[in-house]
Design an enzyme around this catalytic site. Structure first.
Site, PDB file in Angstrom:
ATOM      1  N   ASN A  90       0.829  -1.208   0.000  1.00 45.17           N
ATOM      2  CA  ASN A  90       0.000   0.000   0.000  1.00 45.17           C
ATOM      3  C   ASN A  90       0.867   1.262   0.000  1.00 45.17           C
ATOM      4  OD1 ASN A  90       0.591  -0.800   2.671  1.00 45.17           O
ATOM      5  ND2 ASN A  90      -1.150   0.298   3.516  1.00 45.17           N
ATOM      6  N   VAL A  91       0.367   2.277  -0.702  1.00 42.91           N
ATOM      7  CA  VAL A  91       1.063   3.556  -0.842  1.00 42.91           C
ATOM      8  C   VAL A  91       0.059   4.651  -0.518  1.00 42.91           C
ATOM      9  CG1 VAL A  91       2.353   5.062  -2.400  1.00 42.91           C
ATOM     10  CG2 VAL A  91       2.555   2.578  -2.647  1.00 42.91           C
ATOM     11  N   GLU A  92       0.225   5.276   0.648  1.00 46.19           N
ATOM     12  CA  GLU A  92      -0.749   6.287   1.093  1.00 46.19           C
ATOM     13  C   GLU A  92      -0.368   7.670   0.571  1.00 46.19           C
ATOM     14  OE1 GLU A  92      -1.179   5.644   5.328  1.00 46.19           O
ATOM     15  OE2 GLU A  92      -2.315   3.799   4.939  1.00 46.19           O
TER      16      GLU A  92
ATOM     17  N   CYS B  52      -4.166   0.889  -2.479  1.00 50.91           N
ATOM     18  CA  CYS B  52      -4.076  -0.362  -1.731  1.00 50.91           C
ATOM     19  C   CYS B  52      -2.960  -1.230  -2.314  1.00 50.91           C
ATOM     20  CB  CYS B  52      -5.394  -1.131  -1.810  1.00 50.91           C
ATOM     21  SG  CYS B  52      -6.693  -0.528  -0.727  1.00 50.91           S
TER      22      CYS B  52
ATOM     23  N   GLU C  47      -3.174  -4.070  -3.450  1.00 49.67           N
ATOM     24  CA  GLU C  47      -3.667  -4.772  -4.636  1.00 49.67           C
ATOM     25  C   GLU C  47      -3.489  -3.926  -5.890  1.00 49.67           C
ATOM     26  OE1 GLU C  47      -5.094  -4.480  -1.730  1.00 49.67           O
ATOM     27  OE2 GLU C  47      -6.200  -6.269  -1.146  1.00 49.67           O
TER      28      GLU C  47
ATOM     29  N   CYS D 239     -10.127  -5.448   0.582  1.00 52.31           N
ATOM     30  CA  CYS D 239     -11.270  -4.528   0.675  1.00 52.31           C
ATOM     31  C   CYS D 239     -12.188  -4.729  -0.538  1.00 52.31           C
ATOM     32  CB  CYS D 239     -10.794  -3.076   0.774  1.00 52.31           C
ATOM     33  SG  CYS D 239     -10.303  -2.333  -0.792  1.00 52.31           S
TER      34      CYS D 239
ATOM     35  N   CYS E  85     -10.900  -3.680  -3.972  1.00 52.79           N
ATOM     36  CA  CYS E  85      -9.818  -4.547  -4.460  1.00 52.79           C
ATOM     37  C   CYS E  85     -10.324  -5.925  -4.847  1.00 52.79           C
ATOM     38  CB  CYS E  85      -8.704  -4.606  -3.426  1.00 52.79           C
ATOM     39  SG  CYS E  85      -7.860  -3.010  -3.339  1.00 52.79           S
TER      40      CYS E  85
END
Ligand code: THU
Length: 139
Positions: free
Chosen positions: A48-50, A59, A61, A92, A95
């Site tokens: 994940n990359v916020e 996410c 995915e 989620c 995803c």
């Protein structure tokens, strides 16, 4: 494609755990790593990359699907995503749709409750067949 052995699931969990350690999650502090087996034998991963604009977060995915396509495409055969404890988590809702596009109902997903087909993880899924149906009606 060889059958999905316990060893293969262990490998996927290990790869997902390595990807989880590369996550960028300074806002949620909830790192996620994902790994999948592709039908040509490749193993692909994502984390994940916020973003400071929280809603833009990618996410794990998303990264995995990008890895799939950028590496030549193919169909997803088996998938797992893990948390910081290297434990499988449920993907989620959004995803699940992403995974369905590239693995369909036969994709095997390792959940906290065990291995499930995507057809059970996202029942009555909307997919490319639904678009084709409309094309047929309008022809
Ligand atoms: N997250 C994923 O990467 N995949 C999922 O399927 C569930 C949620 C991430 C998004 C966010 O960075 C963090 O987990 C907390 O929601």
């Amino acid at each position: 494609m060889s059958e999905l052995t316990e060893h293969m699931w262990d490998t996927l969990r290990e790869q997902a755990t390595e990807a989880m350690r590369r996550a960028y999650c300074p806002y949620s502090h909830y790192p996620v790593g994902a790994a999948a087996l592709v039908d040509d034998g490749r193993i692909i991963t994502g984390c994940n990359v916020e973003n400071a604009a929280y809603g833009v977060t990618l996410c794990a995915e998303c990264g995995l699907v990008s890895d799939l396509i950028n590496g030549g495409g193919g169909r997803l055969v088996a998938f797992v995503c893990v948390n910081q404890q290297a434990q499988p988590i449920v993907p989620c809702g959004r995803c699940r749709q992403l995974l369905y596009e590239h693995g369909g109902g036969d994709l095997r997903v390792l959940l906290p409750s065990g291995i499930q087909p995507m057809a059970a993880v996202l029942p009555d899924a909307f997919g490319v067949e639904d678009l084709d149906e409309i094309k047929e009606i309008s022809q």
